[in-house]
Design an enzyme around this catalytic site. Structure first.
Site, PDB file in Angstrom:
ATOM      1  N   TYR A 110      15.623  30.439   6.351  1.00  0.00           N
ATOM      2  CA  TYR A 110      14.448  31.123   6.912  1.00  0.00           C
ATOM      3  C   TYR A 110      14.536  31.211   8.427  1.00  0.00           C
ATOM      4  O   TYR A 110      14.843  30.222   9.096  1.00  0.00           O
ATOM      5  CB  TYR A 110      13.171  30.356   6.558  1.00  0.00           C
ATOM      6  CG  TYR A 110      12.773  30.469   5.115  1.00  0.00           C
ATOM      7  CD1 TYR A 110      12.448  31.698   4.550  1.00  0.00           C
ATOM      8  CD2 TYR A 110      12.708  29.338   4.313  1.00  0.00           C
ATOM      9  CE1 TYR A 110      12.074  31.791   3.217  1.00  0.00           C
ATOM     10  CE2 TYR A 110      12.325  29.418   2.983  1.00  0.00           C
ATOM     11  CZ  TYR A 110      12.012  30.657   2.441  1.00  0.00           C
ATOM     12  OH  TYR A 110      11.648  30.735   1.139  1.00  0.00           O
ATOM     13  N   ARG A 143     -10.867  -0.311  14.990  1.00  0.00           N
ATOM     14  CA  ARG A 143     -10.879   0.393  13.704  1.00  0.00           C
ATOM     15  C   ARG A 143     -11.802  -0.436  12.819  1.00  0.00           C
ATOM     16  O   ARG A 143     -12.980  -0.530  13.121  1.00  0.00           O
ATOM     17  CB  ARG A 143      -9.435   0.492  13.190  1.00  0.00           C
ATOM     18  CG  ARG A 143      -9.127   1.773  12.489  1.00  0.00           C
ATOM     19  CD  ARG A 143      -7.651   1.914  12.162  1.00  0.00           C
ATOM     20  NE  ARG A 143      -7.096   0.786  11.408  1.00  0.00           N
ATOM     21  CZ  ARG A 143      -5.840   0.703  10.980  1.00  0.00           C
ATOM     22  NH1 ARG A 143      -5.003   1.670  11.219  1.00  0.00           N
ATOM     23  NH2 ARG A 143      -5.417  -0.344  10.312  1.00  0.00           N
ATOM     24  N   MET A 159      11.338  24.417   1.462  1.00  0.00           N
ATOM     25  CA  MET A 159      10.543  23.583   0.569  1.00  0.00           C
ATOM     26  C   MET A 159      11.420  22.789  -0.408  1.00  0.00           C
ATOM     27  O   MET A 159      11.180  21.620  -0.668  1.00  0.00           O
ATOM     28  CB  MET A 159       9.551  24.464  -0.204  1.00  0.00           C
ATOM     29  CG  MET A 159       8.463  23.673  -0.890  1.00  0.00           C
ATOM     30  SD  MET A 159       7.363  24.709  -1.859  1.00  0.00           S
ATOM     31  CE  MET A 159       6.379  25.487  -0.604  1.00  0.00           C
ATOM     32  N   LYS A 206       0.838  -1.208   0.000  1.00  0.00           N
ATOM     33  CA  LYS A 206       0.000   0.000   0.000  1.00  0.00           C
ATOM     34  C   LYS A 206       0.870   1.253   0.000  1.00  0.00           C
ATOM     35  O   LYS A 206       2.073   1.181   0.249  1.00  0.00           O
ATOM     36  CB  LYS A 206      -0.919  -0.027   1.226  1.00  0.00           C
ATOM     37  CG  LYS A 206      -0.173   0.001   2.553  1.00  0.00           C
ATOM     38  CD  LYS A 206      -1.085  -0.324   3.724  1.00  0.00           C
ATOM     39  CE  LYS A 206      -0.299  -0.312   5.027  1.00  0.00           C
ATOM     40  NZ  LYS A 206      -1.113  -0.777   6.161  1.00  0.00           N
TER      41      LYS A 206
HETATM   42  C1  PLP Z   1      -0.238  -1.807   6.727  1.00  0.00           C
HETATM   43  C2  PLP Z   1      -0.778  -3.083   7.227  1.00  0.00           C
HETATM   44  C3  PLP Z   1       0.069  -4.183   7.484  1.00  0.00           C
HETATM   45  C4  PLP Z   1       1.572  -4.101   7.400  1.00  0.00           C
HETATM   46  O1  PLP Z   1       2.106  -3.554   8.575  1.00  0.00           O
HETATM   47  P1  PLP Z   1       3.689  -3.444   8.854  1.00  0.00           P
HETATM   48  O2  PLP Z   1       3.766  -3.011  10.259  1.00  0.00           O
HETATM   49  O3  PLP Z   1       4.221  -2.415   7.926  1.00  0.00           O
HETATM   50  O4  PLP Z   1       4.264  -4.787   8.620  1.00  0.00           O
HETATM   51  C5  PLP Z   1      -0.520  -5.364   7.852  1.00  0.00           C
HETATM   52  N1  PLP Z   1      -1.867  -5.484   7.991  1.00  0.00           N
HETATM   53  C6  PLP Z   1      -2.700  -4.441   7.768  1.00  0.00           C
HETATM   54  C7  PLP Z   1      -4.170  -4.615   7.935  1.00  0.00           C
HETATM   55  C8  PLP Z   1      -2.191  -3.205   7.390  1.00  0.00           C
HETATM   56  O5  PLP Z   1      -3.020  -2.188   7.186  1.00  0.00           O
END
Ligand code: PLP
Length: 399
Positions: A292, A159, A340, A60
């Site tokens: 800055y 969640r 930036m 992701k």
């Molecule tokens: C992002 C995520 C992971 C991976 O987590 P890491 O700590 O980066 O290994 C696993 N399961 C879910 C549901 C996630 O959202």
């Protein structure tokens, strides 16, 4: 004008000019991604979990800033079995890149358009309740295939996921819907990366594990035909009891340990480097304010290197005056506020640096290793966020 054949003229013009002005991705600042490191890490993790456990590579957020397609391919080469993404778009992007393996969407899809897309692209949605399950069933009714889904259970993250005590009922209802196929059940650990793992395993993670096991017991033999999964990187590395049928690894796949001071025998290799070039060298008097707000004033006659990378590239402004970068194996301190597009390094103690030389801000350079954890400790962040921030302007160079 009218006599000029437009296509002929323009094509010739475009091609020459583009080839001349196309910037080298390494001319200013860039991210280097070592795809062999990712492949190695997937192999190492796969060996560690053993052959009865599947490895999901979590890609992701554009592969935690490494490039989702690159990471996905490298991880699959290294032995990952499936991929995990957060959004529908991330899943579609991987399908468009030609990847055919199973892909689980870890986020929640709420409407029938999204779920229809997910079905069309062969992406597995995560379901937290009967509402989405019914939508999925309607979508797949009279279609050539069933809609494969995973059910998420909340064991304490608060969640996504249904309540633990609803699972038994939910599973039996889902199993009555003919057009969907419940393939997996999972939960997510809330504090596995913070538990003190050197102590006995009595912690909130243990409570989550107990709840997950109770849920599996509630659904009895049905759970044997499901892919059961619970562990993120921290869970995977800390306790094999958390592995079940599959682990979902993100951070460790990219070569980092999820826990500060976590000792691991695994040979994980950090895959990412952030580099930038010196664009100007300045010699200034003692007492000169830099950048800055003049956050920094030179305490001696100084030599400064201006480097072309800033917070718009993903280096948090909160790191101003706190980090160092490695050049020729020597660490030089960053001074003044990070802007930036630029920042300044004090090279008074390494005066031979020239314009055009490359600094390593993050990653390995010779003996020096600058970790995302180091940055996140300094900026009140976490390594995950540090990695995901390099996504806008920096070109990515795959090695
Ligand atoms: C992002 C995520 C992971 C991976 O987590 P890491 O700590 O980066 O290994 C696993 N399961 C879910 C549901 C996630 O959202």
């Amino acid at each position: 004008m009218s006599n000029i054949r437009k296509s002929e003229k323009l094509v010739t013009f475009d091609e020459t000019s583009k080839s001349v002005i196309k910037p080298d991705p390494c001319s200013r600042a860039w991210v280097e991604v070592d795809s062999k490191a990712i492949e190695n890490n997937a192999r190492v993790l796969k060996n560690y979990i053993g052959k009865d456990c599947l490895l999901m590579a979590v890609v992701k957020a554009d592969g935690y800033g490494h490039g989702a397609e690159t990471v996905a391919k490298a991880a699959l080469n290294g032995g990952a079995d499936t991929l995990g993404v957060a959004t529908l778009e991330e899943g579609i992007q991987l399908r468009n890149a030609g990847l055919t393996c199973q892909i689980l969407i870890l986020g929640n899809l709420i409407n029938s358009e999204e779920l229809y897309s997910s079905f069309y692209w062969d992406l597995i949605p995560t379901i937290s309740g009967i509402r989405e399950a019914i939508i999925c069933n309607n979508i797949a009714k009279h279609k050539y295939k069933k809609f494969v889904i995973h059910l998420k259970v909340d064991t304490g993250m608060t969640r996504l996921g249904c309540n633990c005590n609803e699972v038994e009922d939910l599973v039996s209802k889902i199993d009555c819907l003919d057009s969907i196929s419940l393939q997996g059940i999972y939960s997510h650990l809330a504090i596995a990366d913070e538990d003190n793992l050197n102590q006995s395993f009595i912690s909130f993670t243990q409570i989550q594990l107990n709840r997950f096991e109770k849920v599996l017991k509630d659904i009895g033999v049905r759970s044997n035909s499901l892919c059961r999964h619970l562990a993120n990187s921290a869970g995977t590395l800390s306790n094999k009891q958390l592995h079940f049928d599959m682990v979902r690894v993100g951070l460790s796949l990219y070569g980092y340990l999820p826990i500060n001071n976590f000792e691991s025998i695994l040979n994980l290799q950090p895959a990412l480097k952030v580099k930038a070039r010196v664009t100007l060298i300045r010699e200034v008097q003692e007492g000169t304010g830099v950048g800055y707000g003049h956050l920094f004033k030179t305490k001696r006659e100084s030599k400064l290197a201006v480097v072309s990378i800033g917070y718009a590239d993903g280096v948090s402004r909160a790191l101003s005056g706190k980090i160092s970068a490695s050049i020729d194996g020597v660490l030089v301190p960053q001074v003044g506020s990070i802007a930036m597009d630029q920042m300044v390094f004090d090279i008074t103690d390494k005066p031979d640096i020239r314009v055009g030389q490359v600094l390593t801000l993050l990653g390995t350079d010779g003996e020096n290793f600058i970790s995302p954890q180091y940055w996140s400790d300094l900026s009140g962040s976490i390594p995950w966020e540090v990695l995901c921030s390099f996504r806008n302007r920096l070109p990515r160079v795959i090695t």
